[in-house]
Structure formats: structure tokens, C-alpha cells
Design a protein around this motif. Structure first.
Motif, PDB file in Angstrom:
ATOM      1  N   ASP A   1      43.464  70.462 120.779  1.00  0.00           N
ATOM      2  CA  ASP A   1      42.187  70.208 121.445  1.00  0.00           C
ATOM      3  C   ASP A   1      42.173  70.768 122.859  1.00  0.00           C
ATOM      4  OD1 ASP A   1      41.135  68.969 119.251  1.00  0.00           O
ATOM      5  OD2 ASP A   1      41.593  66.937 119.914  1.00  0.00           O
ATOM      6  N   LEU A   2      43.298  70.647 123.566  1.00  0.00           N
ATOM      7  CA  LEU A   2      43.392  71.221 124.914  1.00  0.00           C
ATOM      8  C   LEU A   2      43.303  72.745 124.860  1.00  0.00           C
ATOM      9  CD1 LEU A   2      46.160  69.007 126.587  1.00  0.00           C
ATOM     10  CD2 LEU A   2      43.729  69.091 127.165  1.00  0.00           C
ATOM     11  N   PHE A   3      43.931  73.329 123.846  1.00  0.00           N
ATOM     12  CA  PHE A   3      43.838  74.785 123.673  1.00  0.00           C
ATOM     13  C   PHE A   3      42.384  75.202 123.502  1.00  0.00           C
ATOM     14  CE2 PHE A   3      43.478  78.621 121.229  1.00  0.00           C
ATOM     15  CZ  PHE A   3      44.491  79.443 121.702  1.00  0.00           C
ATOM     16  N   LYS A   4      41.664  74.487 122.645  1.00  0.00           N
ATOM     17  CA  LYS A   4      40.280  74.859 122.349  1.00  0.00           C
ATOM     18  C   LYS A   4      39.355  74.637 123.541  1.00  0.00           C
ATOM     19  CE  LYS A   4      40.826  74.023 117.414  1.00  0.00           C
ATOM     20  NZ  LYS A   4      40.549  73.149 116.267  1.00  0.00           N
TER      21      LYS A   4
ATOM     22  N   LEU B   1      32.437  75.854 136.223  1.00  0.00           N
ATOM     23  CA  LEU B   1      32.368  74.529 136.844  1.00  0.00           C
ATOM     24  C   LEU B   1      31.692  73.518 135.922  1.00  0.00           C
ATOM     25  CD1 LEU B   1      31.457  75.502 140.523  1.00  0.00           C
ATOM     26  CD2 LEU B   1      33.668  74.712 139.655  1.00  0.00           C
ATOM     27  N   LYS B   2      30.698  73.982 135.172  1.00  0.00           N
ATOM     28  CA  LYS B   2      30.027  73.107 134.212  1.00  0.00           C
ATOM     29  C   LYS B   2      30.986  72.686 133.101  1.00  0.00           C
ATOM     30  CE  LYS B   2      25.554  72.821 131.834  1.00  0.00           C
ATOM     31  NZ  LYS B   2      24.360  73.590 131.409  1.00  0.00           N
ATOM     32  N   LEU B   3      31.806  73.614 132.642  1.00  0.00           N
ATOM     33  CA  LEU B   3      32.825  73.287 131.652  1.00  0.00           C
ATOM     34  C   LEU B   3      33.841  72.296 132.202  1.00  0.00           C
ATOM     35  CD1 LEU B   3      33.522  76.783 130.075  1.00  0.00           C
ATOM     36  CD2 LEU B   3      32.822  74.737 128.820  1.00  0.00           C
ATOM     37  N   ILE B   4      34.242  72.515 133.460  1.00  0.00           N
ATOM     38  CA  ILE B   4      35.197  71.610 134.090  1.00  0.00           C
ATOM     39  C   ILE B   4      34.621  70.201 134.185  1.00  0.00           C
ATOM     40  CG2 ILE B   4      36.304  71.079 136.313  1.00  0.00           C
ATOM     41  CD1 ILE B   4      36.760  74.082 136.649  1.00  0.00           C
ATOM     42  N   LYS B   5      33.345  70.110 134.541  1.00  0.00           N
ATOM     43  CA  LYS B   5      32.692  68.802 134.632  1.00  0.00           C
ATOM     44  C   LYS B   5      32.643  68.112 133.275  1.00  0.00           C
ATOM     45  CE  LYS B   5      28.449  66.525 136.183  1.00  0.00           C
ATOM     46  NZ  LYS B   5      27.081  66.718 136.731  1.00  0.00           N
ATOM     47  N   THR B   6      32.420  68.897 132.205  1.00  0.00           N
ATOM     48  CA  THR B   6      32.394  68.324 130.862  1.00  0.00           C
ATOM     49  C   THR B   6      33.763  67.804 130.466  1.00  0.00           C
ATOM     50  OG1 THR B   6      30.634  69.840 130.211  1.00  0.00           O
ATOM     51  CG2 THR B   6      31.901  68.794 128.431  1.00  0.00           C
ATOM     52  N   GLY B   7      34.811  68.597 130.743  1.00  0.00           N
ATOM     53  CA  GLY B   7      36.171  68.176 130.454  1.00  0.00           C
ATOM     54  C   GLY B   7      36.549  68.370 128.999  1.00  0.00           C
ATOM     55  N   PRO B   8      37.839  68.240 128.698  1.00  0.00           N
ATOM     56  CA  PRO B   8      38.306  68.385 127.314  1.00  0.00           C
ATOM     57  C   PRO B   8      37.839  67.210 126.462  1.00  0.00           C
ATOM     58  CG  PRO B   8      40.101  67.644 128.731  1.00  0.00           C
ATOM     59  CD  PRO B   8      38.947  67.944 129.634  1.00  0.00           C
ATOM     60  N   ILE B   9      37.535  67.470 125.197  1.00  0.00           N
ATOM     61  CA  ILE B   9      37.076  66.419 124.289  1.00  0.00           C
ATOM     62  C   ILE B   9      37.881  66.468 123.001  1.00  0.00           C
ATOM     63  CG2 ILE B   9      34.726  66.424 125.207  1.00  0.00           C
ATOM     64  CD1 ILE B   9      33.876  68.022 122.758  1.00  0.00           C
ATOM     65  N   PHE B  10      37.932  65.328 122.322  1.00  0.00           N
ATOM     66  CA  PHE B  10      38.612  65.262 121.038  1.00  0.00           C
ATOM     67  C   PHE B  10      37.775  65.972 119.981  1.00  0.00           C
ATOM     68  CE2 PHE B  10      40.439  61.677 123.313  1.00  0.00           C
ATOM     69  CZ  PHE B  10      41.785  61.817 123.013  1.00  0.00           C
ATOM     70  N   ILE B  11      38.416  66.880 119.246  1.00  0.00           N
ATOM     71  CA  ILE B  11      37.723  67.640 118.202  1.00  0.00           C
ATOM     72  C   ILE B  11      38.401  67.423 116.855  1.00  0.00           C
ATOM     73  CG2 ILE B  11      37.034  69.939 117.426  1.00  0.00           C
ATOM     74  CD1 ILE B  11      37.021  70.803 120.354  1.00  0.00           C
ATOM     75  N   ASP B  12      39.689  67.689 116.781  1.00  0.00           N
ATOM     76  CA  ASP B  12      40.390  67.637 115.498  1.00  0.00           C
ATOM     77  C   ASP B  12      40.681  66.220 115.028  1.00  0.00           C
ATOM     78  OD1 ASP B  12      41.179  70.457 114.471  1.00  0.00           O
ATOM     79  OD2 ASP B  12      41.426  70.549 116.637  1.00  0.00           O
ATOM     80  N   SER B  13      40.422  65.230 115.859  1.00  0.00           N
ATOM     81  CA  SER B  13      40.573  63.848 115.414  1.00  0.00           C
ATOM     82  C   SER B  13      39.367  63.387 114.604  1.00  0.00           C
ATOM     83  CB  SER B  13      40.761  62.915 116.618  1.00  0.00           C
ATOM     84  OG  SER B  13      39.707  63.097 117.539  1.00  0.00           O
ATOM     85  N   PHE B  14      38.291  64.208 114.572  1.00  0.00           N
ATOM     86  CA  PHE B  14      37.115  63.922 113.761  1.00  0.00           C
ATOM     87  C   PHE B  14      36.963  65.014 112.705  1.00  0.00           C
ATOM     88  CE2 PHE B  14      35.474  60.588 116.397  1.00  0.00           C
ATOM     89  CZ  PHE B  14      35.898  60.907 117.673  1.00  0.00           C
TER      90      PHE B  14
ATOM     91  N   VAL C   1      31.735  78.918 124.467  1.00  0.00           N
ATOM     92  CA  VAL C   1      31.641  78.004 125.600  1.00  0.00           C
ATOM     93  C   VAL C   1      30.653  76.888 125.314  1.00  0.00           C
ATOM     94  CG1 VAL C   1      31.142  77.858 128.051  1.00  0.00           C
ATOM     95  CG2 VAL C   1      32.242  79.891 127.145  1.00  0.00           C
ATOM     96  N   ASP C   2      29.586  77.194 124.603  1.00  0.00           N
ATOM     97  CA  ASP C   2      28.563  76.190 124.327  1.00  0.00           C
ATOM     98  C   ASP C   2      29.093  75.050 123.476  1.00  0.00           C
ATOM     99  OD1 ASP C   2      26.672  77.628 125.725  1.00  0.00           O
ATOM    100  OD2 ASP C   2      26.102  78.812 123.967  1.00  0.00           O
ATOM    101  N   ASP C   3      30.149  75.306 122.708  1.00  0.00           N
ATOM    102  CA  ASP C   3      30.675  74.265 121.839  1.00  0.00           C
ATOM    103  C   ASP C   3      31.091  73.028 122.614  1.00  0.00           C
ATOM    104  OD1 ASP C   3      30.277  75.818 119.663  1.00  0.00           O
ATOM    105  OD2 ASP C   3      32.340  76.546 119.533  1.00  0.00           O
ATOM    106  N   ALA C   4      31.569  73.222 123.843  1.00  0.00           N
ATOM    107  CA  ALA C   4      32.026  72.083 124.627  1.00  0.00           C
ATOM    108  C   ALA C   4      30.888  71.111 124.869  1.00  0.00           C
ATOM    109  CB  ALA C   4      32.595  72.559 125.968  1.00  0.00           C
TER     110      ALA C   4
END
Length: 488
Positions: free
Chosen positions: A52-55, A431-444, A464-467
Motif C-alpha cells: 500500500d505504501l508503494f502504491k 502537496l494535495k497527495l501528501i495531504k491525502t496521505g497513504p490509504i489501505f487498499i489491499d486490505s479491501f 494520481v487520481d486513485d488516491a
């Protein structure tokens, strides 16, 4: 425009474009290696947190990589517009070195970047990791050739001059010139510092805002370990780099130290504060530590260091700029060391993820890698003046014939406007991506109604929009899930 010469404007234009450019390759070099580490950890442990961090970080890498390529192309054009005499005289050396970068680094990156960005689910995990590794190696190879070219301009070797043209004689001596090993190590470490501080600052921001999940904690932990290693290593590399500069570029070293008089019967102090006065060849309001400068540079309390007055005025760089840019770089470097050792203490006391004042400190330190990087390049490039090839070709002699201040000034204005819009938008997106932060993806998974897996985008920046899409989906999933539990 008449108040400023074409030479001054050309130098300002190149400084502006290279300053914008360098922050993006530094980010992509460090992040590419960080991504390779994350994917290796995922393959080894199968812990979805690393995936998830990689993605998440590959989105920021993609934007930084794209802007680095675009800004680098713009820089190259200036060698033909503003600096054609430099290209004519020294192009037989610098041209092949830049060509080697394209042949070895760009082709490698281009060949595997698509697999790295869009290969999830289309190639095997090991094949994808191999592609990530090749991109990371490609960024380092690119840095190798660029630093070789720049280092040769600082400490030229392996050439002869025939009819006013620099002719290569020994490519081994050209590539591995005296300052190259130190500059390459110094820049590589700086790139890793830049990216690790970016990771740390991002994680600290989300911790400060109340997040305590594994994605944020793992980011902070890994980033801080890298800051610890690279900041301490940079101190050692910087010290050896300074000794190399003393040997091969004594004028630059004297300007860095604000050292005017050769100390013949006493030690040279290490100046912490001074206001260099080039006109009167002295410093105003000096604050320093006696003999420490000699000890650092000569390993002797009374070691002699050549002063600026030993060199003619026309061969001296702008002392105030070099003096203070160096101190900005070193001062921020010491704060990076302080950050990493403070983190060590908080780890030991198990307070790393709960100490808000430390999180504030880490947030503030997040952009300092870029500031120190730019300050270091200012020290390097301004300190080399008035030479474009040190001791061989003066900067004024590398300027294109016939170029006028009006022409360069107009193009500089256009550059400022276009860069502000284009790269300002890119930085805003990061900066917008940084504000969003990493999210859990593969746990769902789609079967459980979660926000879905990592989709393969049709366009590079659509990744980038996926975040943002996944964040909204996850919030919707959490809301629906809570309602179902309440109904049950």
C-alpha cells in the motif's frame, strides 16, 4: 534591461531553471530507491502495508519524474541559445557525457518505467520488482553522468587545448576527475535525504492530525532510519569533500570560510557568523571559534590555509553568497542529525508516535532537504565563478556571441511565468497527495464491498487520481459498514 548585462541575465536564467530542475530528480532518485525497498519488503514478508505504501508513493514519484524530465529538456536548450561558446569550446567533453546519460540511463528508465507504473496484475510480482529495481538503478546512472560532467567543469582533467578547443585525451581521467567521487557521494546522499525527509514530514503531518494507523507509523519509522544513516554519512562525506576542495579549488574554499588573510603564524578560526566585505577585503562582525578552521581543514591547530587576498580580484567568486549558502546547508544538516537522534531517543522511550512536539519538528524539517540541496548547489556553482570550466574557460567567454540583454531578459520572464503555472500546478498536485496521505487498499477487496484494488490507469497521471478516489470510496465503505452493523 540595460541596467543588467546579458551575461548576468543568462546566469540568472540558468540558475532559475536548474534550481527548479534539481528538486525533481533529487526527489525521484530517492523515491525510486525507496520504492524498490518497499517492494522488496513486500515480496519478502507479504505484508500488505508495504504494498500500500508503494502504491501511494509511486504516485508522487510519477509526478516528480515527469516534471524532472520536462525541466531538464528546457535546460539543455540554453547551451545552444545563451551558452553556445561554451558548447563550441567544451562540447567535445560535455556532449558525450550527456549522451552517455541518455544511452545508459534514459533508455533503461524508459524501458521499465511503464511496467513499474502500469504492470500490477499484468506481470508477475518478481518481474514488477525487477522493473522497479531497473528504474531505481537508472536514476542513479543518470546522476552518475550528470555529476561526472559537472565535476569535470569544476576540476578538469584528461584534455588538451587545440586551436582554442578543448579536446578529450583520457576519458578515464575526464569521467573520474579528482572531485567526482566526492560530488557523486555527496549528491546521492543528498537525494536520499531529500526523499526521506519528505516521507518523514508527510507521516508526521498525519500523526499530528491524529492518525495512528500502521501505514503512517511505518512511513515515519522507515523515513527516520534513512535520515539517521544519510545525515551522519553526509557529515563524513562533506568533510572529505571540503578537503578535496581545499586541494583543487582553494579560491572557492577561502570564500566558503570567509578567509581573507593567509594565516602564517596562527590557526584559522571557524567563522560561525560574518558579513564579508569584498570591496575592503575583510569581514564585519565576525563570530568564530579560534583555530577550529585549521583543525578541520589541515588536522592541525595552526595549519595554514591560503586566504582570498592571495588570488587576484577577478578570480574570486561572490564571497557573501558562497559564505552564507554554505552555512545554510551545514546548519540544516546539523538539524537533520538532531532530528534523527531525537527520534532514536523517542524510540527507546516508546514515545515516537505520540509526541506532538516532535511531530511539529519533523513537519518543519520536511522541506529542509530541498533548501539544503539548493544551498549546496549555490555554493558549488557560485563558488566556481568566474570560471565555467575551472581555470580553463571563463564564464563570460562561454556566452553566445550577439545575444542581448533584452533577448535573455524576455525569455527569462517567459520562463518565470510558464514555470510558475506548469510546475506550480505539479507541486500543488504533490502537496494535495501528501495531504491525502497513504490509504489501505489491499486490505479491501471487491468481494467484501471495499474501496477496491489498485487499478491500472490508462494515463500516467490518472494514477494520481486513485488516491483521492480510494479515500472517498473508503469513507463510503466505512459509513455503509457501520450502518449494516447497527441494523444487525
Amino acid at each position: 534591461m540595460s541596467l543588467v548585462t546579458a551575461l548576468e541575465l543568462a546566469r540568472i536564467q540558468f540558475a532559475f531553471t536548474v534550481s527548479f530542475h534539481i528538486i525533481f530528480p533529487a526527489t525521484s532518485i530517492g523515491l525510486a530507491c525507496f520504492l524498490a525497498l518497499l517492494e522488496w519488503k513486500w515480496l519478502k514478508t507479504q505484508d500488505s502495508v508495504y504494498k500500500d505504501l508503494f502504491k501511494y508513493w509511486i504516485k508522487i514519484f510519477a509526478v516528480a519524474f515527469g516534471m524532472g524530465v520536462v525541466s531538464g529538456v528546457v535546460m539543455a536548450y540554453q547551451f545552444g541559445t545563451n551558452w553556445s561558446e561554451f558548447s563550441r569550446v567544451a562540447g567535445s567533453v560535455t556532449g558525450p557525457l550527456l549522451t552517455y546519460e541518455v544511452l545508459s540511463a534514459f533508455f533503461l528508465e524508459a524501458g521499465f518505467l511503464g511496467i513499474m507504473l502500469f504492470g500490477w496484475g499484468r506481470v508477475s510480482p518478481k518481474a514488477h520488482f525487477f522493473a522497479t529495481l531497473m528504474v531505481a538503478i537508472g536514476t542513479c546512472i543518470s546522476m552518475f553522468w550528470i555529476l561526472s560532467s559537472n565535476s569535470w567543469m569544476q576540476t578538469p582533467q584528461g584534455f588538451a587545448i587545440e586551436n582554442g578547443i578543448i579536446v578529450p585525451m583520457d576519458w578515464w581521467a575526464i569521467v573520474f576527475n579528482p572531485s567526482f567521487p566526492y560530488r557523486f557521494a555527496h549528491m546521492a546522499t543528498a537525494a536520499f535525504l531529500v526523499s526521506s525527509l519528505l516521507v518523514v514530514g508527510t507521516a508526521a503531518w498525519h500523526l499530528f492530525k491524529g492518525r495512528r494507523d500502521e501505514l503512517v507509523k511505518k512511513s515515519l519509522s522507515m523515513g527516520l532510519w534513512m535520515v539517521l544513516v544519510t545525515s551522519c554519512l553526509q557529515v563524513l562525506i562533506g568533510d572529505n569533500h571540503g578537503l578535496n576542495t581545499l586541494e583543487h579549488q582553494p579560491t572557492k574554499l577561502a570564500a566558503i570560510e570567509g578567509h581573507w588573510e593567509t594565516n602564517r603564524d596562527h590557526g584559522m578560526p571557524l567563522l560561525l557568523f560574518a558579513l564579508p566585505d569584498m570591496e575592503n577585503e575583510r569581514n564585519v562582525a565576525e563570530i568564530g571559534i579560534p583555530n577550529l578552521g585549521s583543525l578541520i581543514l589541515t588536522h592541525s591547530l595552526e595549519g595554514q590555509v591560503t586566504g582570498l587576498k592571495e588570488f587576484s580580484k577577478e578570480d574570486r567568486p561572490n564571497v557573501p553568497i558562497v559564505f552564507w549558502s554554505f552555512r545554510v546547508m551545514v546548519g540544516l544538516g546539523m538539524l537533520m542529525v538532531l532530528l534523527s537522534f531525537t527520534a532514536l531517543w523517542l524510540r527507546k522511550t516508546k514515545q515516537l508516535y505520540e509526541t506532538s512536539w516532535f511531530h511539529k519538528f519533523a513537519i518543519i524539517m520536511g522541506p529542509t532537504g530541498y533548501i539544503a540541496l539548493l544551498a549546496g548547489w549555490v555554493t558549488t556553482e557560485v563558488g566556481r565563478q568566474p570560471w565555467v570550466v575551472y581555470g580553463v574557460l571563463r564564464t563570460q567567454d562561454g556566452l553566445s556571441h550577439g545575444v542581448t540583454a533584452d533577448q535573455v531578459g524576455l525569455s527569462l520572464i517567459i520562463f518565470v511565468l510558464v514555470y510558475t503555472v506548469v510546475f506550480g500546478s505539479g507541486i500543488y498536485y504533490i502537496l494535495k497527495l501528501i495531504k491525502t496521505g497513504p490509504i489501505f487498499i489491499d486490505s479491501f477487496t471487491p468481494e467484501t464491498g471495499g474501496p477496491g484494488h489498485f487499478k491500472t490507469p490508462l494515463r500516467p497521471l490518472s494514477a494520481v487520481d486513485d488516491a483521492f478516489d480510494n479515500e472517498a470510496k473508503q469513507q463510503k465503505f466505512d459509513t455503509n459498514h457501520n450502518k449494516e452493523n447497527h441494523h444487525d
